[in-house]
Design a protein around this motif. Structure first.
Motif, PDB file in Angstrom:
ATOM      1  N   GLN A  87      21.157  -2.797 -21.887  1.00 21.03           N
ATOM      2  CA  GLN A  87      22.325  -3.676 -22.106  1.00 21.03           C
ATOM      3  C   GLN A  87      22.192  -4.457 -20.793  1.00 21.03           C
ATOM      4  N   PHE A  88      22.216  -5.684 -21.090  1.00 22.13           N
ATOM      5  CA  PHE A  88      22.925  -6.691 -19.914  1.00 22.13           C
ATOM      6  C   PHE A  88      24.205  -6.923 -19.882  1.00 22.13           C
ATOM      7  N   VAL A  89      25.074  -6.512 -18.983  1.00 20.70           N
ATOM      8  CA  VAL A  89      26.360  -6.758 -19.036  1.00 20.70           C
ATOM      9  C   VAL A  89      26.634  -7.690 -17.891  1.00 20.70           C
ATOM     10  N   GLU A  90      27.540  -8.508 -18.209  1.00 20.20           N
ATOM     11  CA  GLU A  90      28.085  -9.613 -17.162  1.00 20.20           C
ATOM     12  C   GLU A  90      29.800  -9.404 -17.164  1.00 20.20           C
ATOM     13  N   GLY A  91      30.393  -9.067 -16.375  1.00 21.54           N
ATOM     14  CA  GLY A  91      31.513  -8.750 -16.084  1.00 21.54           C
ATOM     15  C   GLY A  91      32.117  -7.620 -16.984  1.00 21.54           C
ATOM     16  N   ASP A  92      32.698  -7.530 -18.087  1.00 18.10           N
ATOM     17  CA  ASP A  92      33.015  -6.630 -19.087  1.00 18.10           C
ATOM     18  C   ASP A  92      32.409  -6.782 -20.405  1.00 18.10           C
ATOM     19  N   THR A  93      31.560  -7.959 -20.399  1.00 19.96           N
ATOM     20  CA  THR A  93      30.815  -8.387 -21.738  1.00 19.96           C
ATOM     21  C   THR A  93      29.502  -8.112 -21.758  1.00 19.96           C
ATOM     22  N   VAL A  94      28.932  -7.511 -22.958  1.00 18.17           N
ATOM     23  CA  VAL A  94      27.537  -7.153 -23.162  1.00 18.17           C
ATOM     24  C   VAL A  94      27.018  -8.424 -23.901  1.00 18.17           C
ATOM     25  N   LYS A  95      26.216  -9.182 -22.983  1.00 20.24           N
ATOM     26  CA  LYS A  95      25.589 -10.043 -23.342  1.00 20.24           C
ATOM     27  C   LYS A  95      24.450 -10.251 -24.286  1.00 20.24           C
TER      28      LYS A  95
END
Length: 506
Positions: free
Chosen positions: A218-226
């Motif tokens: 998974q690529f996560v930015e902040g708390d969101t899985v992009k």
């Protein structure tokens, strides 16, 4: 003529200068953070189809005026992928590019090489109407030529490829999780995580005896899985030859699972079922345990990991697959064929009419197709085949896996009708049907009294006979009190005198 050639060369020079200006503008726009307010960031997996939108300045603009540019970084010149609404056929990926009615650029089956910056422009202006930054997530065995089916363990590499000017991925933005969603950190059962370096991360995986093992990056930015990509290890599959078994409705069927000699436990065994009606696969046994289903109460595993189905019915026919994990995957297909014979239609009562119809059917796996012609036969109690029309029967022949026989009731307890499924010259299964005749249960009071008297008389006769036998057995034969002796052939009789207590002989 010279003036015209000069005019064309000047025009080409101007167009070339405009293209250079556009390239420089694209580089400048992408280089400075403050000018990225209109950027659209897209994240996709390798193999996806991507739609890159272009914001048309007005509805009057035609896609014949749209141009799309592409750049991997600010240090290289941008490439013109679409000019005047048409894909540039000189592009190595022209076959995967398309422009839709909204002037959006469509890229089919994207790869890591498609990651970068895309900009669109309407008309001949120097401003862009849309900038899209495409990032592509890939996951694959490492090195690329590695074969996870041959080694005991292997390495998975996950990479996020994006526009180079965005810099490395933030720390801990690339995560590994398992099929339950639990993050895989450090070293654990069946894995060892290599952590993150830039936009790459690795995990060492040991082959697991589980068909549900899956690894997700998974690529996560902040708390969101992009974006996330999945990888299910492809184990070497050894498939045994399919086995066909035949049973009658109501039988208990034993479906054998072929196992390598090294396998001892049934905890690594799964059973799957594909119905006769469709190809949807159902998980009946997982890890040696029967799963919840409408027929779970009729299923169990024996010590050999065979699947036992009690009291089978037509709904149980189909293909069963035993899947065993033991350093690889061993599959065994068992095709359960079930024969039934019953009055037709199902609600018919053969006791009420002078004749009735029997239907014989063979339920089996859908993939096997209809039964061979003349494979369903009717025979009587003597083994003689019932063809056409004869005394007490009329055969309608076979249709697919069904055969009908019209039978006339005959008052004979030995009358039996048998349906056989024959493959080649071998009978695989047969089912019997003896007609049931209705017995009269109408009792009048006089009939009841007479029956009672008959039973009473029978009991008395039995009692008298037993008494006579016992009386005769109690009488003993009378003793002979005369003593006979013979001397010189003259008989001498000694009479026992009751008045004398003894006799003296001289």
């Amino acid at each position: 003529m010279c003036s015209r050639e000069k005019s064309l060369s000047v025009q080409q020079l101007i167009e070339g200068q405009e293209m250079l200006v556009l390239e420089l503008v694209l580089i400048v726009v992408l280089q400075f953070e403050g000018n990225r307010g209109g950027e659209l960031h897209l994240y996709h997996r390798s193999g996806d189809d991507v739609v890159l939108t272009c914001n048309s300045p007005s509805s009057s603009y035609s896609c014949s005026n749209v141009t799309w540019f592409y750049s991997t970084d600010t240090r290289s010149a941008s490439l013109s992928e679409v000019q005047n609404g048409k894909v540039d056929q000189s592009s190595p990926r022209a076959a995967r590019l398309n422009v839709d009615s909204n002037c959006s650029l469509i890229i089919n089956n994207i790869t890591a090489e498609d990651a970068g910056a895309y900009a669109c422009r309407f008309g001949s202006g120097t401003t862009f109407d849309g900038i899209v930054l495409l990032s592509v997530l890939t996951i694959s065995p490492s090195p690329p030529g590695a074969d996870p089916t041959k080694d005991e363990d292997f390495t998975l590499q996950c990479s996020l490829v994006r526009f180079s000017e965005l810099g490395p991925c933030p720390e801990k933005s690339l995560l590994w999780v398992d099929e339950t969603g639990s993050e895989l950190l450090g070293e654990g059962v069946g894995f060892k995580s290599g952590g993150q370096t830039g936009c790459d991360t690795y995990i060492n995986v040991k082959l697991q005896s589980s068909s549900n093992r899956r690894y997700t990056c998974q690529f996560v930015e902040g708390d969101t899985v992009k974006v996330e990509a999945h990888y299910t290890p492809v184990f070497k599959v050894i498939r045994g030859e399919g086995v066909h078994i035949y049973h009658r409705a109501g039988d208990d069927a034993v479906l054998s699972c072929k196992r390598p000699s090294s396998s001892r436990s049934c905890s690594a065994v799964d059973w799957f079922y594909t119905t006769a009606e469709n190809m949807e696969r159902q998980h009946e046994v997982h890890g040696g345990k029967v799963q919840s289903s409408a027929r779970a109460a009729r299923l169990r595993l024996d010590n050999n990991c065979s699947l036992i189905i009690n009291n089978i019915s037509a709904e149980d026919a189909g293909r069963y697959t035993c899947q065993l994990w033991d350093g690889g995957r061993f599959d065994t297909d068992v095709h359960l064929n079930m024969m039934s014979i019953s009055p037709s239609p199902p609600g018919a009562d053969p006791t009420k009419d002078g004749d009735f119809t029997l239907q014989c059917s063979l339920e089996r796996s859908r993939g096997l197709g209809p039964c061979p012609e003349k494979s369903l036969l009717w025979v009587d109690e003597t083994g003689s085949e019932l063809l056409g029309e004869g005394v007490g029967f009329k055969s309608r022949g076979q249709t697919g896996c069904y055969s009908d026989l019209t039978v006339k009731l005959q008052r004979s307890s030995n009358r039996t009708y048998t349906c056989q499924f024959v493959e080649g010259n071998i009978m695989k299964i047969e089912a019997h049907y003896p007609p049931v005749f209705k017995a009269s249960t109408d009792w009048s009071p006089l009939s009841f009294i007479m029956m009672t008297l008959r039973i009473t008389a029978l009991i008395l006769m039995v009692g008298i006979t037993v008494g006579i036998i016992r009386t005769r057995g109690s009488k003993k034969p009378q003793k002979d009190i005369n003593v006979h002796d013979a001397v010189d052939d003259d008989p001498v009789d000694y009479e026992n005198d009751e008045e004398r207590s003894a006799a003296t002989f001289c």
